[in-house]
Write a protein that holds these residues in place. Sequence first.
Motif, PDB file in Angstrom:
ATOM      1  N   ASP A  96       2.167  19.401  -6.434  1.00  0.00           N
ATOM      2  CA  ASP A  96       1.202  18.655  -5.627  1.00  0.00           C
ATOM      3  C   ASP A  96       1.310  17.166  -5.954  1.00  0.00           C
ATOM      4  O   ASP A  96       2.165  16.741  -6.741  1.00  0.00           O
ATOM      5  CB  ASP A  96      -0.222  19.169  -5.865  1.00  0.00           C
ATOM      6  CG  ASP A  96      -0.659  19.112  -7.326  1.00  0.00           C
ATOM      7  OD1 ASP A  96      -0.062  18.342  -8.104  1.00  0.00           O
ATOM      8  OD2 ASP A  96      -1.608  19.841  -7.693  1.00  0.00           O
ATOM      9  N   TRP A  97       0.422  16.392  -5.348  1.00  0.00           N
ATOM     10  CA  TRP A  97       0.408  14.940  -5.531  1.00  0.00           C
ATOM     11  C   TRP A  97       0.257  14.541  -6.999  1.00  0.00           C
ATOM     12  O   TRP A  97       0.935  13.648  -7.479  1.00  0.00           O
ATOM     13  CB  TRP A  97      -0.721  14.363  -4.699  1.00  0.00           C
ATOM     14  CG  TRP A  97      -1.172  12.977  -5.043  1.00  0.00           C
ATOM     15  CD1 TRP A  97      -2.328  12.612  -5.655  1.00  0.00           C
ATOM     16  CD2 TRP A  97      -0.463  11.756  -4.779  1.00  0.00           C
ATOM     17  NE1 TRP A  97      -2.402  11.244  -5.799  1.00  0.00           N
ATOM     18  CE2 TRP A  97      -1.271  10.697  -5.263  1.00  0.00           C
ATOM     19  CE3 TRP A  97       0.764  11.455  -4.180  1.00  0.00           C
ATOM     20  CZ2 TRP A  97      -0.882   9.364  -5.162  1.00  0.00           C
ATOM     21  CZ3 TRP A  97       1.146  10.125  -4.081  1.00  0.00           C
ATOM     22  CH2 TRP A  97       0.323   9.101  -4.577  1.00  0.00           C
ATOM     23  N   PHE A  98      -0.618  15.232  -7.711  1.00  0.00           N
ATOM     24  CA  PHE A  98      -0.879  14.874  -9.103  1.00  0.00           C
ATOM     25  C   PHE A  98       0.346  15.131  -9.981  1.00  0.00           C
ATOM     26  O   PHE A  98       0.669  14.333 -10.870  1.00  0.00           O
ATOM     27  CB  PHE A  98      -2.090  15.656  -9.624  1.00  0.00           C
ATOM     28  CG  PHE A  98      -3.315  15.467  -8.784  1.00  0.00           C
ATOM     29  CD1 PHE A  98      -3.972  14.254  -8.751  1.00  0.00           C
ATOM     30  CD2 PHE A  98      -3.805  16.504  -7.996  1.00  0.00           C
ATOM     31  CE1 PHE A  98      -5.096  14.060  -7.968  1.00  0.00           C
ATOM     32  CE2 PHE A  98      -4.926  16.332  -7.208  1.00  0.00           C
ATOM     33  CZ  PHE A  98      -5.575  15.106  -7.186  1.00  0.00           C
ATOM     34  N   GLU A  99       1.020  16.245  -9.748  1.00  0.00           N
ATOM     35  CA  GLU A  99       2.238  16.516 -10.503  1.00  0.00           C
ATOM     36  C   GLU A  99       3.342  15.528 -10.139  1.00  0.00           C
ATOM     37  O   GLU A  99       4.163  15.167 -10.990  1.00  0.00           O
ATOM     38  CB  GLU A  99       2.692  17.958 -10.266  1.00  0.00           C
ATOM     39  CG  GLU A  99       1.768  18.984 -10.909  1.00  0.00           C
ATOM     40  CD  GLU A  99       2.315  20.402 -10.856  1.00  0.00           C
ATOM     41  OE1 GLU A  99       3.446  20.584 -10.333  1.00  0.00           O
ATOM     42  OE2 GLU A  99       1.636  21.320 -11.352  1.00  0.00           O
ATOM     43  N   SER A 100       3.359  15.067  -8.879  1.00  0.00           N
ATOM     44  CA  SER A 100       4.326  14.044  -8.482  1.00  0.00           C
ATOM     45  C   SER A 100       4.100  12.754  -9.252  1.00  0.00           C
ATOM     46  O   SER A 100       5.048  12.108  -9.712  1.00  0.00           O
ATOM     47  CB  SER A 100       4.226  13.762  -6.973  1.00  0.00           C
ATOM     48  OG  SER A 100       4.646  14.867  -6.212  1.00  0.00           O
ATOM     49  N   LEU A 101       2.827  12.370  -9.389  1.00  0.00           N
ATOM     50  CA  LEU A 101       2.501  11.161 -10.145  1.00  0.00           C
ATOM     51  C   LEU A 101       2.941  11.293 -11.602  1.00  0.00           C
ATOM     52  O   LEU A 101       3.538  10.368 -12.173  1.00  0.00           O
ATOM     53  CB  LEU A 101       1.000  10.892 -10.108  1.00  0.00           C
ATOM     54  CG  LEU A 101       0.398  10.290  -8.854  1.00  0.00           C
ATOM     55  CD1 LEU A 101      -1.100  10.067  -9.057  1.00  0.00           C
ATOM     56  CD2 LEU A 101       1.077   8.978  -8.491  1.00  0.00           C
ATOM     57  N   MET A 102       2.652  12.428 -12.198  1.00  0.00           N
ATOM     58  CA  MET A 102       3.010  12.622 -13.599  1.00  0.00           C
ATOM     59  C   MET A 102       4.522  12.631 -13.768  1.00  0.00           C
ATOM     60  O   MET A 102       5.052  12.037 -14.726  1.00  0.00           O
ATOM     61  CB  MET A 102       2.402  13.914 -14.139  1.00  0.00           C
ATOM     62  CG  MET A 102       2.727  14.176 -15.608  1.00  0.00           C
ATOM     63  SD  MET A 102       2.188  12.852 -16.724  1.00  0.00           S
ATOM     64  CE  MET A 102       0.418  13.239 -16.837  1.00  0.00           C
ATOM     65  N   LYS A 103       5.228  13.271 -12.867  1.00  0.00           N
ATOM     66  CA  LYS A 103       6.688  13.280 -12.966  1.00  0.00           C
ATOM     67  C   LYS A 103       7.231  11.863 -12.868  1.00  0.00           C
ATOM     68  O   LYS A 103       8.103  11.459 -13.657  1.00  0.00           O
ATOM     69  CB  LYS A 103       7.301  14.167 -11.881  1.00  0.00           C
ATOM     70  CG  LYS A 103       8.828  14.182 -11.939  1.00  0.00           C
ATOM     71  CD  LYS A 103       9.433  15.127 -10.922  1.00  0.00           C
ATOM     72  CE  LYS A 103      10.954  15.058 -10.970  1.00  0.00           C
ATOM     73  NZ  LYS A 103      11.597  15.998 -10.032  1.00  0.00           N
ATOM     74  N   ALA A 104       6.724  11.101 -11.912  1.00  0.00           N
ATOM     75  CA  ALA A 104       7.185   9.718 -11.757  1.00  0.00           C
ATOM     76  C   ALA A 104       6.926   8.919 -13.029  1.00  0.00           C
ATOM     77  O   ALA A 104       7.780   8.144 -13.484  1.00  0.00           O
ATOM     78  CB  ALA A 104       6.492   9.067 -10.563  1.00  0.00           C
ATOM     79  N   TYR A 105       5.754   9.120 -13.615  1.00  0.00           N
ATOM     80  CA  TYR A 105       5.379   8.379 -14.820  1.00  0.00           C
ATOM     81  C   TYR A 105       6.268   8.764 -16.009  1.00  0.00           C
ATOM     82  O   TYR A 105       6.781   7.889 -16.715  1.00  0.00           O
ATOM     83  CB  TYR A 105       3.915   8.655 -15.149  1.00  0.00           C
ATOM     84  CG  TYR A 105       3.399   7.916 -16.359  1.00  0.00           C
ATOM     85  CD1 TYR A 105       3.304   6.535 -16.373  1.00  0.00           C
ATOM     86  CD2 TYR A 105       2.985   8.610 -17.491  1.00  0.00           C
ATOM     87  CE1 TYR A 105       2.830   5.858 -17.479  1.00  0.00           C
ATOM     88  CE2 TYR A 105       2.501   7.937 -18.611  1.00  0.00           C
ATOM     89  CZ  TYR A 105       2.428   6.557 -18.592  1.00  0.00           C
ATOM     90  OH  TYR A 105       1.961   5.888 -19.699  1.00  0.00           O
ATOM     91  N   VAL A 106       6.461  10.049 -16.200  1.00  0.00           N
ATOM     92  CA  VAL A 106       7.277  10.506 -17.337  1.00  0.00           C
ATOM     93  C   VAL A 106       8.721  10.051 -17.186  1.00  0.00           C
ATOM     94  O   VAL A 106       9.325   9.511 -18.129  1.00  0.00           O
ATOM     95  CB  VAL A 106       7.196  12.041 -17.484  1.00  0.00           C
ATOM     96  CG1 VAL A 106       8.214  12.532 -18.512  1.00  0.00           C
ATOM     97  CG2 VAL A 106       5.793  12.462 -17.889  1.00  0.00           C
ATOM     98  N   ILE A 107       9.305  10.250 -16.003  1.00  0.00           N
ATOM     99  CA  ILE A 107      10.700   9.881 -15.805  1.00  0.00           C
ATOM    100  C   ILE A 107      10.880   8.370 -15.897  1.00  0.00           C
ATOM    101  O   ILE A 107      11.841   7.871 -16.491  1.00  0.00           O
ATOM    102  CB  ILE A 107      11.217  10.404 -14.452  1.00  0.00           C
ATOM    103  CG1 ILE A 107      11.112  11.928 -14.390  1.00  0.00           C
ATOM    104  CG2 ILE A 107      12.660   9.962 -14.223  1.00  0.00           C
ATOM    105  CD1 ILE A 107      11.730  12.647 -15.556  1.00  0.00           C
TER     106      ILE A 107
END
Length: 228
Positions: A96-107
């Motif tokens: 979802d959107w929240f996991e997309s944000l976290m992935k972007a942040y971590v990567i």
Amino acid sequence: MSSSPADTAHYNRFIADLFGMMAYGELSAFERFAADARYSPTLHDRAVLGRIAVVEFQHYELVSSRLADMGIDAEDAMLPFQAAVDFFHSRTRPGDWFESLMKAYVIDTVSADFYRAISRYVDAGTRELIEEVQASDETTQVLRELLRGALADDPRLASRLALWARRLLGEALTQAQRVSHEHAFLGRLIGGGDGGGDTAAANELVSGLIAGLAGNHSRRMTELGLAG
């Protein structure tokens, strides 16, 4: 003491690989941000991610231009890393959107840490380009604030996003180790023969990098109020 032709050749191959990996990473980041922007909950968020996507593409163009200056085609430089990067993203599709944000942040942050660590071992011109491409403090801050806002609005997200971030880190570190071994990547930075240089020294460098990446990630998760 001056470097031997063999040492110079290995170093130049390392730089070509480094820029190829960076270029494909930036191109992939552009594609991810552009795609994620479509699913933003607000038009403001869509514009924010769209702006980040533009920056990522500009970074891709910077690295591609440097490769061209070296007489290397950007596609040729990127191709050896395409399968590994695509495989990583296929294993870490956000739900979802929240996991997309976290992935972007971590990567975003782990990649920046990796390249900045590598920059300590390269020539001044290469270091300058890495610093320019990885000067992502603004992007990092934007993603951090979006995550903080989401966690403040729904504290129940914390445990899910903490687990997701932990998985992302594990996949990213595994990916870094795999690329280093498959391409004798850091061995060329250490220097040496056709086997990829000093294997023991390269392994030690990889271990140190991995430990540093994990430690920085844990600190950032703590700052978000999540378990590292």
